[in-house]
Design an enzyme around this catalytic site. Structure first.
Site, PDB file in Angstrom:
ATOM      1  N   TYR A   1      -0.830 -28.544  57.282  1.00 54.18           N
ATOM      2  CA  TYR A   1      -1.507 -28.425  55.987  1.00 54.18           C
ATOM      3  C   TYR A   1      -0.574 -28.724  54.829  1.00 54.18           C
ATOM      4  O   TYR A   1       0.622 -28.383  54.882  1.00 54.18           O
ATOM      5  CB  TYR A   1      -2.027 -26.994  55.798  1.00 54.18           C
ATOM      6  CG  TYR A   1      -3.301 -26.691  56.535  1.00 54.18           C
ATOM      7  CD1 TYR A   1      -4.488 -27.370  56.243  1.00 54.18           C
ATOM      8  CD2 TYR A   1      -3.326 -25.709  57.519  1.00 54.18           C
ATOM      9  CE1 TYR A   1      -5.665 -27.075  56.920  1.00 54.18           C
ATOM     10  CE2 TYR A   1      -4.496 -25.398  58.199  1.00 54.18           C
ATOM     11  CZ  TYR A   1      -5.664 -26.084  57.892  1.00 54.18           C
ATOM     12  OH  TYR A   1      -6.811 -25.789  58.552  1.00 54.18           O
TER      13      TYR A   1
ATOM     14  N   LYS B   1       1.401   5.991  68.399  1.00 52.53           N
ATOM     15  CA  LYS B   1       0.480   5.594  67.330  1.00 52.53           C
ATOM     16  C   LYS B   1       0.465   4.073  67.188  1.00 52.53           C
ATOM     17  O   LYS B   1       1.352   3.398  67.713  1.00 52.53           O
ATOM     18  CB  LYS B   1       0.909   6.246  66.026  1.00 52.53           C
ATOM     19  CG  LYS B   1       2.314   5.826  65.598  1.00 52.53           C
ATOM     20  CD  LYS B   1       2.822   6.668  64.454  1.00 52.53           C
ATOM     21  CE  LYS B   1       4.216   6.211  64.070  1.00 52.53           C
ATOM     22  NZ  LYS B   1       4.909   7.156  63.209  1.00 52.53           N
TER      23      LYS B   1
HETATM   24  C1  LIG Z   1       6.241   7.390  63.463  1.00 50.41           C
HETATM   25  C2  LIG Z   1       6.791   8.712  63.330  1.00 50.41           C
HETATM   26  C3  LIG Z   1       7.953   9.083  64.040  1.00 50.41           C
HETATM   27  C4  LIG Z   1       8.751   8.126  64.870  1.00 50.41           C
HETATM   28  O1  LIG Z   1       9.646   7.412  64.042  1.00 50.41           O
HETATM   29  P1  LIG Z   1      10.643   6.330  64.675  1.00 50.41           P
HETATM   30  O2  LIG Z   1      11.501   5.920  63.540  1.00 50.41           O
HETATM   31  O3  LIG Z   1       9.797   5.225  65.166  1.00 50.41           O
HETATM   32  O4  LIG Z   1      11.379   7.016  65.734  1.00 50.41           O
HETATM   33  C5  LIG Z   1       8.360  10.399  63.972  1.00 50.41           C
HETATM   34  N1  LIG Z   1       7.691  11.298  63.211  1.00 50.41           N
HETATM   35  C6  LIG Z   1       6.587  10.971  62.497  1.00 50.41           C
HETATM   36  C7  LIG Z   1       5.924  12.018  61.695  1.00 50.41           C
HETATM   37  C8  LIG Z   1       6.104   9.679  62.511  1.00 50.41           C
HETATM   38  O5  LIG Z   1       5.011   9.359  61.812  1.00 50.41           O
END
Ligand SMILES: *Cc1c(COP(=O)(O)O)cnc(C)c1O
Length: 821
Positions: free
Chosen positions: A716, A492
């Protein structure tokens, strides 16, 4: 070099089922790399995670007729004209076969092991010792239990010298590699902490590596390294030793002096009483040490000091990487300037083929003459043409006198040029459109000039993604799982900022069970780019259900209302058997069914037939912290009970999963049927903040350097107040690229030539300024924002946030470059 199936059967002590005549040229262990089916022998290897037997049918369909197996396929009679060689362990059989192959050659063979520098020493030896000798060497870094036999198999009747590297990751492995390589000359490059997981001490690791040299005529190593020297002494080898030393004048190869200047290093040495010297065009310590190991080998092989000196001066850096870059006019460039031999051409073509499987893109190969192969050109280019045809290349652009002479061999769209300049002048390159272009040339052809023309130059700031590190991290976590536990890889947010397609492709190649993205469009993009593996959509939007059905994406379902919408949409679109993943809320209180909803959910699911529960899962709130352990345990118990409630209403197995990265590490008992790996894949251990294998490097280039007097200010609002006369460098990266503005005003630093350069003043939208007063640097030098030596966790600590946020903030306009060793 071909062997008959009879010889092979007898060497391996196999039981042969089938009696089709066959000669074998090619050994295959990865079904995806198949190239010449008729002459291929496939070894069905079983690993902890996979089983080559699964691919026998597919390979048979593609024309393979010779298989080494431990289990015969069930419907054996269905395989016509096929030989099955049955053995207890196909990997051992492969190793035995190649060991026997090796025995046919009474030639010097260099075996190289050590923690770093193996590939460079191997390639430099090749540069120093050819062209008088015809050399067969490991392609790229093929140095594993499988890579070594595949390399040594390349020895043929023309070979005069073999050079092979051997890498190990646990005790006992060198024992298996020694009879395959049977080195006569052993080189131990050095011993460091890399790949230490499975050794109790550095000494153990050193002793294990030395096993390779048991029957060598000579052993070469750094005599100033006390650990190595004491291990060699303990090993009681009878071999001659060339321990080189900068301190001990009694050593056979004494290094008198090493002097560095702007452009290189001059090294004076004494060997057999003679004082000599050479120079290399490098100044870093690792290169100097690598050159000393090469020197010792060359001297032992009686290359004259004059020839050594002449060639040392011309040593070329070894490009270890195969890079994927965005090109102009929609092209994708695969740049492999590693070298131009046949074996590495095969690997690069395989890489290209896998990346274009069904995107319908044209495959173009730009290839130079293949130098110093030791083969008769006619035969060589016939083999190259066969390879090019069978790897599905659509067009070849050949560069060089030799390859041009064999133009007629290539039966595809083709153009030939006598030199790189001729190609550059022809205008052909600007005509490339939406193609995947593999650029592969021997160094003398300067194919960099071609890459320069084709490359899309948008911004000096790039995010580099190391795909080998990604795989290493994946395997690190896989090793913590039971063999049957499945894995979802979270890609993701554009694979935590790394860019989803290349990452997804790499994971699919590693045969992970599932990928997961947040929204349907991310999933659709992966499908359009040719990803086949099952994909879970974690945050499905009602408006995107059709996209999900069209692209066979599997939604998470978290509420009754959403489930109704989904069923309605599925019925309307005529979608059937849509797998869904049921989310249960066990404490996050974000999305999900209540555990008590399970009976009603089961009842509703039974009253329809469009969606099927494929898995049930929940998400841990604080698995990365001891503080929450009691809460985490309660979440796990609640989840297990809810999953049981749902499962008992269905006959098919519903997969259960709750662990994220920290959960995998800290709750091995909660693996259930599957785990979800996120941050760990990108190299960060969320529990310790330790970096496993660094995957992403954000780097940029110094645009300009100013000398600014102490009473002036930088940037700045005059925030960058100077306390002394300073040198201030400007970098083309700002908060719009993802460099958080709160890192400015000295709150953090980047690295320039390995040294810390603090940010001065406010970070601007597109640029920032750093203090390089104490750093030897010039315009055009690189600056590392985060990477190997500056972990992203340093920045997240300064910002009091988590590394996830830093990784996913790198903006889309920063070009991504992917590479593998
Ligand atoms: C992002 C996510 C993970 C992965 O989590 P990590 O801490 O990056 O391993 C697992 N399960 C769900 C539902 C997530 O949204």
């Amino acid at each position: 070099m071909s062997e008959t199936i009879e010889e092979i059967t007898s060497v391996m002590g196999a039981e042969r089922i089938g009696n089709a005549p066959a000669r074998i040229d090619w050994i295959l262990t990865d079904s995806r790399s198949l190239c010449f089916p008729e002459e291929t022998l496939f070894f069905a290897l079983k690993t902890k995670r996979n089983d080559g037997h699964k691919y026998i049918h597919e390979l048979y369909e593609r024309g393979v007729r010779n298989f080494v197996v431990s289990d015969l396929p069930e419907n054996g009679e269905a395989y016509v004209d096929t030989n099955f060689l049955k053995v207890a362990n196909p990997l051992r059989a492969l190793q035995r076969l190649v060991a026997k192959h090796r025995e046919q050659f009474q030639i010097p063979v260099v075996g190289i092991t050590g923690s770093n520098g193996k590939t460079i020493v191997k390639e430099w030896l090749y540069q120093l010792l050819s062209p008088e000798r015809i050399i067969t060497r490991s392609p790229r870094s093929y140095n594993s239990q499988i890579g070594v036999p595949l390399s040594v198999w390349l020895l043929n009747e023309h070979t005069e010298l073999g050079i092979f590297e051997a890498g190990i990751s646990e005790m006992g492995e060198m024992e298996a590699l020694r009879p395959i390589i049977q080195p006569t000359i052993g080189v131990l490059t050095n011993i460091g902490g890399a790949h230490q997981e499975n050794f109790t001490s550095l000494q153990d690791k050193c002793m294990e590596k030395l096993q390779l040299f048991k029957d060598c005529d000579v052993i070469i190593y750094n005599g100033d390294n006390e650990l190595i020297s004491s291990c060699v002494a303990k090993s009681l080898f009878t071999a001659r030793e060339i321990a080189w030393s900068m301190k001990d004048t009694e050593r056979p190869l004494f290094i008198e002096s090493i002097s560095k200047d702007e452009t290189g290093t001059t090294i004076k040495y004494r060997y057999l009483g003679f004082f000599k010297e050479y120079r290399i065009p490098f100044i870093d310590d690792a290169s100097i040490e690598n050159s000393l190991n090469c020197l010792a080998v060359a001297l032992y092989l009686m290359v004259s000091p004059e020839v050594i000196a002449e060639r040392m001066l011309r040593l070329e850096p070894v490009a270890m990487r195969l890079e994927v870059k965005e090109g102009k006019n929609g092209c994708v460039l695969i740049n492999d300037s590693y070298n131009s031999d046949f074996a590495s051409l095969d690997i690069a073509l395989d890489f290209m083929a896998r990346r274009t499987e069904d995107k319908g893109r044209k495959r173009t190969l730009i290839l130079s003459d293949i130098l110093e192969s030791g083969q008769v050109s006619k035969l060589l280019y016939r083999q190259v043409a066969d390879l090019v045809h069978s790897r599905g290349v659509d067009r070849i652009i050949g560069v060089g006198e030799e390859i041009s002479a064999y133009a007629s061999r290539f039966e595809i769209e083709k153009q030939f040029f006598r030199s790189t300049n001729e190609l550059l002048a022809s205008g052909v390159l600007s005509g490339l459109r939406n193609e995947v272009v593999l650029i592969k040339g021997a160094r003398v052809f300067h194919f960099d000039d071609i890459t320069d023309v084709l490359e899309l130059k948008v911004h000096e700031t790039i995010l580099e993604i190391n795909l080998n590190a990604l795989t290493a991290n994946l395997n690190y976590y896989r090793n913590k799982l039971k063999p049957e536990t499945k894995m979802v890889c979270m890609v993701k947010a554009s694979a935590y900022g790394a860019g989803s397609f290349e990452v997804a492709k790499t994971l699919e190649d590693q045969r992970v069970d599932y990928l997961a993205v947040a929204v349907a469009d991310e999933g659709a993009d992966l499908r359009k780019a040719g990803i086949h593996c099952p994909i879970i959509i974690m945050d499905p939007e009602v408006s995107a259900f059709k996209t999900m059905f069209d692209y066979k994406l599997e939604p998470e379902v978290y509420s009754f209302q959403m489930l109704e919408e989904l069923i309605k949409a599925a019925e309307r679109e005529g979608a059937a058997n849509v797998p869904v993943h049921i989310k249960v809320d066990t404490g996050m209180h974000r999305l999900g069914f209540a555990p008590s909803d399970m009976p009603r959910l089961a009842e509703r699911l039974h009253r329809q037939s469009t969606v099927i529960p494929r898995s049930i899962f929940s998400h841990l709130v604080g698995s990365d912290s001891d503080r929450f352990d009691p809460f985490t345990r309660r979440q796990i118990e609640t989840f297990e009970a809810a999953a049981a409630d749902l499962q008992k209403e269905f006959n098919h197995k519903i997969i259960r999963h709750i662990c994220n990265t920290a959960g995998i590490e800290r709750y091995p008992g909660a693996q259930f049927d599957m785990v979800r790996l996120g941050l760990g894949l990108y190299g960060i251990d969320p529990y310790t903040n330790r970096i496993l294998h660094n995957v992403t490097t954000l780097k940029t280039t110094i645009l300009q350097i100013h000398d600014v007097p102490a009473d002036e200010t930088v940037g700045y609002s005059r925030k960058g107040v100077l306390s002394r006369d300073s040198r201030i460098a400007t970098l083309p990266i700002g908060y719009a690229d993802g460099l958080n503005r709160r890192l400015g005003n000295g709150h953090a630093y980047c690295l320039v030539n390995g040294k810390k350069a603090p940010y001065v003043g406010n970070i601007c939208m597109d640029v920032c300024m750093i203090d390089v007063t104490d750093i030897d640097c010039k315009e055009g030098d690189k600056a590392i924002i985060f990477g190997d030596d500056l972990p992203v966790t340093v920045l997240s600590d300064v910002l009091e946030t988590i590394p996830y946020e830093i990784l996913t903030s790198v903006s889309g306009r920063v070009k991504r470059i992917y590479y593998q060793d």
